[in-house]
Design a protein around this motif. Structure first.
Motif, PDB file in Angstrom:
ATOM      1  N   ALA A  44       8.246  -6.412 -15.318  1.00  0.00           N
ATOM      2  CA  ALA A  44       7.658  -6.346 -14.210  1.00  0.00           C
ATOM      3  C   ALA A  44       8.149  -7.213 -13.030  1.00  0.00           C
ATOM      4  CB  ALA A  44       6.106  -6.734 -14.250  1.00  0.00           C
ATOM      5  N   SER A  45       8.392  -8.727 -13.569  1.00  0.00           N
ATOM      6  CA  SER A  45       9.065  -9.490 -12.545  1.00  0.00           C
ATOM      7  C   SER A  45      10.419  -9.106 -12.497  1.00  0.00           C
ATOM      8  CB  SER A  45       8.926 -10.832 -13.071  1.00  0.00           C
ATOM      9  OG  SER A  45       7.641 -11.227 -12.986  1.00  0.00           O
ATOM     10  N   VAL A  46      11.232  -8.685 -13.542  1.00  0.00           N
ATOM     11  CA  VAL A  46      12.683  -8.573 -13.122  1.00  0.00           C
ATOM     12  C   VAL A  46      12.750  -7.323 -12.510  1.00  0.00           C
ATOM     13  CG1 VAL A  46      14.528  -7.719 -14.475  1.00  0.00           C
ATOM     14  CG2 VAL A  46      13.201  -9.703 -15.348  1.00  0.00           C
ATOM     15  N   ILE A  47      11.945  -6.497 -12.550  1.00  0.00           N
ATOM     16  CA  ILE A  47      12.030  -4.972 -11.703  1.00  0.00           C
ATOM     17  C   ILE A  47      11.726  -5.474 -10.515  1.00  0.00           C
ATOM     18  CG2 ILE A  47      11.061  -2.521 -11.211  1.00  0.00           C
ATOM     19  CD1 ILE A  47      10.401  -2.397 -14.173  1.00  0.00           C
ATOM     20  N   ALA A  48      10.889  -6.410  -9.895  1.00  0.00           N
ATOM     21  CA  ALA A  48      10.549  -6.644  -8.856  1.00  0.00           C
ATOM     22  C   ALA A  48      11.330  -7.706  -8.059  1.00  0.00           C
ATOM     23  CB  ALA A  48       9.175  -7.211  -8.450  1.00  0.00           C
ATOM     24  N   GLY A  49      12.415  -8.538  -9.013  1.00  0.00           N
ATOM     25  CA  GLY A  49      13.518  -9.308  -8.651  1.00  0.00           C
ATOM     26  C   GLY A  49      12.789 -10.709  -8.371  1.00  0.00           C
ATOM     27  N   GLY A  79      10.623   0.839  -1.823  1.00  0.00           N
ATOM     28  CA  GLY A  79       9.292   1.541  -2.348  1.00  0.00           C
ATOM     29  C   GLY A  79       8.868   1.076  -3.612  1.00  0.00           C
ATOM     30  N   VAL A  80       9.405  -0.159  -4.092  1.00  0.00           N
ATOM     31  CA  VAL A  80       8.966  -0.785  -5.302  1.00  0.00           C
ATOM     32  C   VAL A  80       7.713  -1.718  -5.132  1.00  0.00           C
ATOM     33  CG1 VAL A  80       9.710  -2.168  -7.411  1.00  0.00           C
ATOM     34  CG2 VAL A  80      11.162  -0.598  -6.476  1.00  0.00           C
ATOM     35  N   PHE A  81       6.695  -1.627  -5.734  1.00  0.00           N
ATOM     36  CA  PHE A  81       5.425  -2.341  -5.390  1.00  0.00           C
ATOM     37  C   PHE A  81       5.052  -2.971  -6.884  1.00  0.00           C
ATOM     38  CE2 PHE A  81       1.033  -3.130  -5.469  1.00  0.00           C
ATOM     39  CZ  PHE A  81       0.610  -3.598  -4.101  1.00  0.00           C
ATOM     40  N   LEU A  82       4.843  -4.288  -6.639  1.00  0.00           N
ATOM     41  CA  LEU A  82       4.123  -4.687  -7.929  1.00  0.00           C
ATOM     42  C   LEU A  82       2.712  -5.402  -7.834  1.00  0.00           C
ATOM     43  CD1 LEU A  82       4.647  -6.236 -10.734  1.00  0.00           C
ATOM     44  CD2 LEU A  82       5.498  -8.294  -9.554  1.00  0.00           C
ATOM     45  N   SER A  83       1.873  -4.911  -8.359  1.00  0.00           N
ATOM     46  CA  SER A  83       0.465  -5.464  -8.247  1.00  0.00           C
ATOM     47  C   SER A  83       0.368  -6.826  -9.316  1.00  0.00           C
ATOM     48  CB  SER A  83      -0.618  -4.424  -8.717  1.00  0.00           C
ATOM     49  OG  SER A  83      -1.871  -4.855  -8.920  1.00  0.00           O
ATOM     50  N   PHE A  84       0.123  -7.855  -8.735  1.00  0.00           N
ATOM     51  CA  PHE A  84       0.555  -9.109  -9.371  1.00  0.00           C
ATOM     52  C   PHE A  84      -0.806  -9.314 -10.497  1.00  0.00           C
ATOM     53  CE2 PHE A  84       4.177 -11.738  -7.322  1.00  0.00           C
ATOM     54  CZ  PHE A  84       4.347 -10.552  -6.444  1.00  0.00           C
ATOM     55  N   GLN A  85      -0.307 -10.007 -11.535  1.00  0.00           N
ATOM     56  CA  GLN A  85      -1.408 -10.484 -12.488  1.00  0.00           C
ATOM     57  C   GLN A  85      -2.179 -11.457 -11.847  1.00  0.00           C
ATOM     58  OE1 GLN A  85       0.198 -11.687 -16.130  1.00  0.00           O
ATOM     59  NE2 GLN A  85      -1.675 -11.965 -17.113  1.00  0.00           N
ATOM     60  N   TYR A  86      -1.387 -12.305 -11.219  1.00  0.00           N
ATOM     61  CA  TYR A  86      -1.966 -13.519 -10.428  1.00  0.00           C
ATOM     62  C   TYR A  86      -1.755 -13.491  -9.153  1.00  0.00           C
ATOM     63  CZ  TYR A  86      -2.294 -15.067 -15.443  1.00  0.00           C
ATOM     64  OH  TYR A  86      -2.701 -15.171 -16.671  1.00  0.00           O
ATOM     65  N   PRO A  87      -2.512 -12.837  -8.148  1.00  0.00           N
ATOM     66  CA  PRO A  87      -2.142 -12.630  -7.027  1.00  0.00           C
ATOM     67  C   PRO A  87      -2.172 -14.138  -6.165  1.00  0.00           C
ATOM     68  CG  PRO A  87      -3.655 -10.944  -7.472  1.00  0.00           C
ATOM     69  CD  PRO A  87      -3.566 -11.886  -8.607  1.00  0.00           C
ATOM     70  N   VAL A  88      -1.478 -14.298  -5.338  1.00  0.00           N
ATOM     71  CA  VAL A  88      -1.142 -15.630  -4.627  1.00  0.00           C
ATOM     72  C   VAL A  88      -1.819 -15.699  -3.537  1.00  0.00           C
ATOM     73  CG1 VAL A  88       0.665 -17.183  -3.905  1.00  0.00           C
ATOM     74  CG2 VAL A  88       1.240 -15.752  -5.479  1.00  0.00           C
ATOM     75  N   GLU A  89      -2.407 -16.926  -3.142  1.00  0.00           N
ATOM     76  CA  GLU A  89      -3.249 -17.275  -1.919  1.00  0.00           C
ATOM     77  C   GLU A  89      -2.207 -17.564  -0.406  1.00  0.00           C
ATOM     78  OE1 GLU A  89      -6.150 -20.395  -2.578  1.00  0.00           O
ATOM     79  OE2 GLU A  89      -7.160 -19.451  -4.043  1.00  0.00           O
ATOM     80  N   ILE A  90      -2.803 -17.072   0.271  1.00  0.00           N
ATOM     81  CA  ILE A  90      -1.735 -17.635   1.348  1.00  0.00           C
ATOM     82  C   ILE A  90      -2.804 -18.095   2.465  1.00  0.00           C
ATOM     83  CG2 ILE A  90      -0.261 -16.815   3.486  1.00  0.00           C
ATOM     84  CD1 ILE A  90       0.808 -15.120   1.168  1.00  0.00           C
ATOM     85  N   PRO A  91      -3.248 -19.276   2.427  1.00  0.00           N
ATOM     86  CA  PRO A  91      -4.243 -19.737   3.403  1.00  0.00           C
ATOM     87  C   PRO A  91      -3.960 -19.614   4.909  1.00  0.00           C
ATOM     88  CG  PRO A  91      -3.620 -21.394   1.789  1.00  0.00           C
ATOM     89  CD  PRO A  91      -2.757 -20.447   1.741  1.00  0.00           C
ATOM     90  N   GLY A  92      -5.132 -19.250   5.749  1.00  0.00           N
ATOM     91  CA  GLY A  92      -4.938 -18.952   7.332  1.00  0.00           C
ATOM     92  C   GLY A  92      -4.314 -17.648   7.457  1.00  0.00           C
ATOM     93  N   LEU A 169       1.570  -1.873 -12.080  1.00  0.00           N
ATOM     94  CA  LEU A 169       0.487  -2.600 -12.035  1.00  0.00           C
ATOM     95  C   LEU A 169       0.299  -3.466 -13.472  1.00  0.00           C
ATOM     96  CD1 LEU A 169      -1.759   0.191 -11.442  1.00  0.00           C
ATOM     97  CD2 LEU A 169      -0.493  -0.978 -10.042  1.00  0.00           C
ATOM     98  N   ASP A 170       0.437  -4.993 -12.981  1.00  0.00           N
ATOM     99  CA  ASP A 170       0.738  -5.848 -14.098  1.00  0.00           C
ATOM    100  C   ASP A 170      -0.714  -6.465 -14.439  1.00  0.00           C
ATOM    101  OD1 ASP A 170       1.540  -7.540 -16.188  1.00  0.00           O
ATOM    102  OD2 ASP A 170       2.594  -9.086 -14.606  1.00  0.00           O
ATOM    103  N   GLU A 171      -1.124  -6.105 -15.556  1.00  0.00           N
ATOM    104  CA  GLU A 171      -2.461  -6.559 -15.962  1.00  0.00           C
ATOM    105  C   GLU A 171      -3.705  -6.475 -15.079  1.00  0.00           C
ATOM    106  OE1 GLU A 171      -2.871  -8.303 -19.257  1.00  0.00           O
ATOM    107  OE2 GLU A 171      -0.870  -8.140 -19.954  1.00  0.00           O
TER     108      GLU A 171
END
Lengths: 253, 485
Positions: A44-49, A79-92, A169-171
């Motif tokens: 999944a990560s390699v496809i997303a780059g 049009g490539v979308f990755l739903s992250f296994q561990y989505p990242v926080e972006i505060p603020g 959709l990764d996990e």
């Protein structure tokens, strides 16, 4: 739509993907399953780059273009979308601000004007209904203080807003209780069209009860060792991975 | 680290170091300049040029004599070659004077300069509802909206005019909060300041527009020493904003300003600064030395709120402070301080709690990139009589790359048992995973950094008046362009 040809990739000196071949056509849903450490998330990560993965060979043809020549954001614009296994926080940064930026950056890349606020709001409202998300959620900061389930729902919400051609959709099922799983799966199903494709990476059969795949692939030690229809997932559920992995190990020995 | 990532970092780093300072032009305006160097005579010349009353000259001479006996402070965590004070020109004024009847009469060169800076002193300001005083080199060149403000009894004018027209106010308050002897730079400023802004808001008046002063150093080799005095009488309210830019020059230019705020009972002052003096080039050549003393006093139930966005200057030394003298008074300090390339800053605040039930809030966000050094230095002092007082401090540092530094020096003194002080601090880096997440959503790396930085600074940027918040956001983006690591 997507054609992966003999893809080899890894981190530093550790080769994880050892020659992946996979073809996905518009309208299809593919499930990629396999034991821990088989390379599912790496794929999944390699496809997303993701940069930390070194691609050693092969190609990822997406609608006639090799994704490996593109930056992660260019892949997203295509049009490539990755739903992250561990989505990242972006505060603020609020969910709505993030999604707005995301949509408008993509439009900018396509030479379009920013989406008018009115249209954006309308779209946000529609997709929130689709995923049973309440309004207060838009002003919360990206993934900050979100529960596991909220983070995953946020991923699918972004997917709904960005309308990708290929969604990976990764996990997505990990960390979801059964109600949340149903809502998320329901959302994914509603977003399916004959023009887009979905790759569901999962460890368990459970998610596939709700998102029914056209094809199931088993990834083991960096290779797809078995492919089949949706019944393969059920078979795995009953028998585990052993019968496939033992076979593969014997072959490679 | 992979080779590819190394390459992209190198590329980005190269870009940072070549990012240009947008305001680095000079303007050809004829000026009236005195010879360089500092002496009693120079102080007398400045005072004479401004046609000042005797008391003002005395004030300056006293400050000058005090300065002679003082030493330049070296406790801050900054390294620089101390200026040679005899090589600086202490007075330079654009020749076109006296103050114009109408802003339309401005020298076209000067007008063009303001356009370049994005300041319009004409129609646009009327729309934006901002009154502007512009100080170039040493003197105020234009003040807008004087009459409209005058109808409300508000005085907003160059401080040199105030010395002539409102001597009773100036004499009473000048140096009352920041005495000349306060420190080396305040003494220097008191001796040689040539202009700045003066503002008086009468009792119970809510100033209907933003007041703004725009500072510009233009002439080579000149120091800028402006003086700002703002008095908010009982129950009044005012929001004030200052901005600053300077041309790109190879030598260091000195800026030593003093700002004094007086918030009488129930008054409310909001003071915002967007500081964008020339920071020097990537190798650390040139740039403004910014040594500033800013302090305000709050009487009963009064509130002073300092907001600063500091992106410029080679060296910044600055601690906008509040003396919370009256019971129930409130002091706030919101700061975003950015250093890039070879910039260094040592900035923070002092909250001096004297009255009962006084409250202070400190939110300081430092961002360091390149080979720069950022320091937060702050003092929270709660005196014995300041019972039931509260302070909350949050000091965050964001690092970009691995060649910069961030340091926090909080000093806390509490002399009673009923008060409560909280201090929180974090240090973080922009994560590769955050950037990749944004990239995957179609947001390029530059835009992603801007987004992440804006999120990080949101609590501070939200404090700025609307139209300036947008400006400050853009400024942050420019200051940090390409600075990912």
């Amino acid at each position: 739509m997507l054609k992966i040809n003999n893809l080899k990739a890894g981190i530093e000196d550790n080769q994880i993907l050892k020659g992946i071949n996979l073809e996905i056509k518009a309208g299809e849903v593919h499930a990629i399953m396999g034991p821990n450490g088989s390379g599912k998330s790496t794929l999944a990560s390699v496809i997303a780059g993701k940069e930390e993965y070194e691609v050693e060979g092969g190609e990822i043809d997406f609608e006639g273009q090799d994704l490996l020549d593109l930056t992660p954001e260019e892949r997203a614009h295509k049009g490539v979308f990755l739903s992250f296994q561990y989505p990242v926080e972006i505060p603020g940064i609020s969910v709505s601000n993030f999604i707005k930026t995301s949509i408008n950056e993509r439009r900018k890349a396509a030479g379009l004007e920013s989406m008018p606020a009115k249209n954006l709001l309308k779209m946000l409202k529609e997709k929130m209904e689709l995923l049973s998300i309440d309004k207060g959620y838009l002003s919360r900061n990206m993934n900050e203080g979100f529960s596991g389930g909220e983070k995953k729902r946020n991923e699918i919400f972004q997917m709904a807003m960005l309308e990708p051609k290929l969604a990976i959709l990764d996990e997505t099922d990990s960390g979801l209780d059964i109600d949340a799983l149903r809502i998320v799966a329901n959302g994914v199903n509603k977003l399916r069209t004959k023009d887009n494709a979905t790759v569901v990476i999962t460890h368990y059969q459970r998610l596939l009860d709700y998102i029914v795949p056209d094809f199931v692939h088993v990834l083991y030690k960096g290779r797809i060792v078995k492919s089949g229809g949706k019944e393969l997932a059920l078979e795995l559920e009953q028998k585990g991975y052993d019968w496939i992995t033992k076979e593969a190990d014997k072959q490679w020995a | 680290m992979s080779e590819k990532r190394q390459q992209s970092e190198d590329k980005l780093l190269e870009k940072v170091t070549t990012t240009e300072y947008k305001y680095g032009f000079t303007t050809n305006i004829e000026s009236d300049t005195i010879p360089k160097g500092l002496s009693e005579d120079v102080v007398r010349i400045i005072s004479a040029k401004k046609n000042e009353p005797e008391w003002m000259l005395e004030y300056r001479l006293k400050a000058y004599r005090a300065w002679l006996e003082m030493e330049e402070p070296n406790w801050a965590n900054i390294n620089y070659t101390k200026p040679n004070y005899q090589e600086i020109i202490y007075y330079s004024a654009p020749k076109q004077k006296p103050v114009l009847d109408s802003l339309d009469d401005l020298d076209p060169e000067m007008k063009a300069m303001f356009d370049k800076l994005g300041i319009s002193i004409g129609e646009q300001n009327k729309l934006a509802n901002v009154a502007v005083d512009i100080v170039m080199d040493s003197v105020s060149v234009a003040t807008s909206f004087k009459e409209k403000l005058g109808d409300l009894g508000i005085i907003f004018c160059p401080i040199s005019d105030a010395i002539q027209d409102h001597p009773e106010l100036v004499q009473k308050y000048l140096g009352s909060i920041v005495p000349a002897r306060d420190n080396f730079f305040s003494a220097l400023n008191a001796a040689v300041f040539s202009d700045g802004s003066f503002c008086y808001i009468p009792k119970g008046v809510k100033c209907p527009m933003e007041l703004s002063t725009y500072f510009r150093i233009n002439e080579a080799g000149t120091g800028q020493f402006e003086r700002t005095l703002l008095i908010a009488d009982e129950g009044s309210q005012v929001s004030y904003l200052e901005g600053c830019t300077a041309p790109m020059r190879d030598e260091n230019q000195l800026h030593a300003a003093v700002v004094e705020l007086i918030a009488m009972d129930d008054a409310n002052i909001k003071y915002s600064t967007v500081q964008n003096w020339y920071p020097g080039n990537a190798e650390g050549v040139g740039g403004v030395f910014n040594f500033v003393t800013k302090r305000g006093i709050c009487y009963k139930n009064a509130k002073i709120s300092w907001t600063q966005v500091e992106t410029g200057s080679a060296i910044t030394w600055k601690y906008p402070s509040c003396i919370l003298k009256g019971d129930n008074s409130i002091g706030e300090f919101f700061s975003v301080a950015v250093t890039n390339n070879m910039q260094q800053n040592d900035t923070g605040t002092k909250m001096i709690h004297l009255g009962k039930n006084t409250k202070s809030t400190i939110i300081a966000k430092g961002i360091s990139a390149g080979k720069s050094e950022g320091n937060y230095r702050g003092l929270v002092r709660i005196s014995k009589g300041a019972t039931n007082s509260r302070n909350f401090s949050q000091c965050d540092s964001l690092l970009m790359g691995d060649k910069c530094g961030a340091h926090t020096f909080p000093y806390i003194e509490v002399k009673n048992n009923s008060s409560k002080v909280e201090h929180e601090a974090t240090t973080s880096k922009i994560g590769e995973d955050q950037i990749f997440y944004c990239n995957q959503r179609g947001i390029g790396t530059e835009a992603a950094i801007a987004l992440i930085v804006n999120g990080y600074c949101k609590d501070v940027l939200n404090q700025l008046p609307m139209e300036f918040a947008v400006e400050a956001q853009k400024l942050l983006e420019i200051s940090l362009e390409g600075s990912v690591g």
